[in-house]
Design an enzyme around this catalytic site. Structure first.
Site, PDB file in Angstrom:
ATOM      1  CD  GLU A  38      -2.993  -1.123   2.267  1.00  9.45           C
ATOM      2  OE1 GLU A  38      -4.147  -1.395   1.991  1.00  9.45           O
ATOM      3  OE2 GLU A  38      -2.627  -0.860   3.421  1.00  9.45           O
ATOM      4  CG  HIS A  50      -8.827   5.855   1.779  1.00 12.05           C
ATOM      5  ND1 HIS A  50      -8.754   5.606   0.434  1.00 12.05           N
ATOM      6  CD2 HIS A  50      -8.270   4.783   2.397  1.00 12.05           C
ATOM      7  CE1 HIS A  50      -8.176   4.415   0.251  1.00 12.05           C
ATOM      8  NE2 HIS A  50      -7.874   3.901   1.426  1.00 12.05           N
ATOM      9  NE  ARG A  88      -4.448   5.498   3.054  1.00 14.32           N
ATOM     10  CZ  ARG A  88      -4.951   4.645   3.906  1.00 14.32           C
ATOM     11  NH1 ARG A  88      -5.478   5.080   5.030  1.00 14.32           N
ATOM     12  NH2 ARG A  88      -4.953   3.379   3.650  1.00 14.32           N
ATOM     13  CG  HIS A 100      -9.858   6.371   5.803  1.00 13.39           C
ATOM     14  ND1 HIS A 100     -10.778   5.356   5.682  1.00 13.39           N
ATOM     15  CD2 HIS A 100      -8.649   5.764   5.974  1.00 13.39           C
ATOM     16  CE1 HIS A 100     -10.161   4.182   5.766  1.00 13.39           C
ATOM     17  NE2 HIS A 100      -8.877   4.401   5.961  1.00 13.39           N
ATOM     18  NE  ARG A 122      -4.450   5.409   9.463  1.00 15.20           N
ATOM     19  CZ  ARG A 122      -4.866   4.467   8.613  1.00 15.20           C
ATOM     20  NH1 ARG A 122      -4.198   3.334   8.501  1.00 15.20           N
ATOM     21  NH2 ARG A 122      -5.947   4.653   7.894  1.00 15.20           N
TER      22      ARG A 122
HETATM   23  C1  SIN Z   1      -7.500   0.570   2.851  1.00 14.21           C
HETATM   24  O1  SIN Z   1      -7.707  -0.620   2.642  1.00 14.21           O
HETATM   25  O2  SIN Z   1      -7.120   1.336   1.977  1.00 14.21           O
HETATM   26  C2  SIN Z   1      -7.761   1.115   4.222  1.00 14.21           C
HETATM   27  C3  SIN Z   1      -6.839   0.574   5.217  1.00 14.21           C
HETATM   28  C4  SIN Z   1      -6.239   1.675   6.031  1.00 14.21           C
HETATM   29  O3  SIN Z   1      -6.821   2.745   6.148  1.00 14.21           O
HETATM   30  O4  SIN Z   1      -5.133   1.485   6.550  1.00 14.21           O
END
Ligand code: SIN
Length: 550
Positions: free
Chosen positions: A132, A248, A294, A355, A390
């Protein structure tokens, strides 16, 4: 409107008193993990209102970040977290969390959480690890694309079967109790019949979630709106970093449909962001492209939407192939199909949405707040792990690690009997009256707060907007304050009163920070270079506010 109406509770002012050892408010990943760890040595009462089944943990799709692959290492996870946090992480908290990660995952595996295995012959770890934003390695363990649901269901099964854990689904905490020496001594709650409960406890742990519910557009249907943060602040607990509200980047753009997250793992597995001309825009902005942290991706999408006038951007996964999409993202595929969108053939329309709250109740590594006998874990806490932004999937990790360290601290602190005998010795932060308040009015206040925050305190801010937001929130707050002490108790009223004050504090924190960093991007402030990081202004400010009157 239906939700608000069903929450209207009849009045009954005679309080029911009960005594508890460890009182946990909130039944998400943090609350349940703590309950299961501490129940071996202390009796647990856990308040998990029915709505918490919808809580943030359960909706977490992506997974849990931890150093699990032999090709990864602790220093790399620490370094990625510090970079994503834009210079404001507490490195001690980061290292502590990352080092405890593998043991926390081993515990979940021992309980039977059904993480997705990696069956490929070249796999270096038995479970599939995805990527991610911000992570330089594959380190996200997951249960398909519904990790939160798998974790919560497993933890809840174990908690329900445990003899030392009592779970109440019908009690909502509305404020905390203190004794004459300022120690937290439990919580005041209200049940569905409108009866007030004085839950007197030796130790109280808040696991109530964050404050994304202050905003109109969020990634989950019923997010918390900072109730736990304000309850703690009313007792004098220190709050910090409230200006760092994460958006998000990719919430499904589906006007009329329910909020629905499109996991960052979709970009981790190769999803590409396209603008209204069908062009990728991230590679020109950041070498990490779609996998930049993010704050950077959400800001880029926001700028793209402002530039083009389009209502959304697109997230394209069609090049991954239908089989891979259905296999990796069955929940997302099924939800989108149910909304008329086949993501194996069409790009997904997405927008940023509120988010995660990086700020909250300041705690140490054992989850202690600055108020004796009051602890905070999960999103309601600010441990220093996330800094100004975060990194993806570090939040479930933080829930597990700090719940476990909190349990260790509580096990040794040993359940001292509260030093009072009657309810009269306890201090609460407001009185409760008999004036009924229409649900319609509470709903309007809630909508108004969401609009103000969304317009002036979202991804891009400026000074005059924050000043306007402060004035408008003051007006809403004054209106609620003028009736609150005489009003019939209801969950919705209590929650909106907490929300308006937390929103006001968040705006105040944002206005005081005089540089742009991480999630706080103010066009009237320059972006600092890492050597110029300011000491945090909100830490001192929020601790100094008068108790119970803001
Ligand atoms: C996501 O799956 O993008 C959300 C998980 C997160 O906020 O860490």
């Amino acid at each position: 409107m239906d939700i608000e109406q069903s929450e209207r509770l009849p009045m009954n002012l005679s309080a029911v008193r009960s005594e508890h050892d460890v009182l946990i408010v909130g039944g998400g990943a943090a609350g349940l993990t703590l309950a299961l760890h501490i129940a071996a040595t202390r009796r647990v009462t856990l308040l998990n209102p029915v709505k918490d089944g919808q809580g943030a943990s359960r909706w977490a799709q992506g997974g849990i970040a931890a150093v699990l692959s032999p090709e990864d290492d602790i220093d790399a996870h620490v370094a990625d977290t510090l970079v994503a946090g834009d210079g404001l992480c507490d490195e001690r908290a980061v290292r502590f969390t990352v080092e405890q990660g593998p043991a926390a995952i081993a515990w979940l595996l021992s309980l039977g959480v059904p993480f997705t295995p990696d069956d490929s012959p070249t796999a270096s770890y038995p479970y599939h690890l995805t990527r991610e934003g911000g992570h330089g390695a594959r380190r996200i363990i997951h249960a398909e694309d519904a990790t939160g649901r798998a974790v919560i269901d497993t933890l809840m099964q174990h908690a329900q079967a445990h003899a030392a854990i009592t779970i109440h689904h019908d009690l909502f905490a509305i404020d905390l109790l203190a004794d004459g020496e300022g120690r937290c001594r439990g919580a005041r709650g209200v049940d569905r019949q409108g009866r007030i409960h004085m839950l007197v406890a030796s130790d109280t742990v808040l696991a109530t979630g964050g404050a994304s519910g202050l905003y109109r557009h969020t990634t989950s249907p019923l997010p918390a709106s900072g109730e736990g943060m304000i309850m703690a602040a009313e007792l004098g607990a220190e709050l910090m970093n409230l200006e760092f509200q994460q958006f998000h980047p990719t919430c499904l753009y589906d006007p009329g449909g329910p909020p629905f997250l499109i996991s960052e793992a979709v970009r981790g597995e190769g999803g590409r962001l396209l603008n209204s001309d069908g062009q990728r825009f991230m590679p020109a902005l950041d070498p990490r492209a779609e996998l930049a942290p993010r704050d950077i991706v959400a800001r880029a999408i926001d700028a793209e939407i402002q530039r083009s006038g389009a209502s959304h951007v697109l997230l394209d996964v069609t090049h991954l192939g239908a089989t891979a999409i259905r296999q990796h993202f069955p929940t997302i595929y099924a939800h989108c199909l149910g909304r008329g969108l086949d993501i194996t053939r069409q790009a997904i329309p997405v927008v940023p949405a509120a988010h995660y709250s990086c700020g909250g109740i300041a705690t140490d590594l054992d989850a202690r707040s600055s108020v004796p006998h009051l602890y905070a874990i999960g999103e309601v806490a600010c441990t220093g792990l996330h800094g100004a932004n975060r990194m993806a999937s570090n939040s479930l990790l933080e829930c597990l690690v700090f719940a476990r360290s909190c349990a260790a601290a509580l096990a040794t602190s040993g359940g001292a009997t509260p030093s009072f005998t009657t309810t009269d010795d306890l201090i609460t932060t407001r009185s409760i009256g008999s004036l009924p308040i229409e649900a319609e009015r509470v709903y309007r206040w809630r909508q108004h707060i969401g609009e103000v925050m969304g317009r002036y305190a979202a991804i891009v801010r400026h000074d005059s907007g924050l000043d306007l937001a402060a004035r408008q929130l003051d007006e809403i707050g004054e209106e609620i304050r003028s009736i609150i002490d005489n009003a019939t108790s209801s969950v919705a009223l209590s929650s909106v009163w907490h929300a308006v004050r937390l929103a006001r504090l968040s705006v105040m924190s944002a206005r005081l920070r005089r540089e742009s960093c991480g999630l706080h991007y103010n066009t009237d402030c320059r972006h600092y270079s890492t050597s110029e990081i300011a000491p945090h202004p909100s830490r001192r400010l929020l601790a100094d506010l008068p108790r119970g009157r803001y």
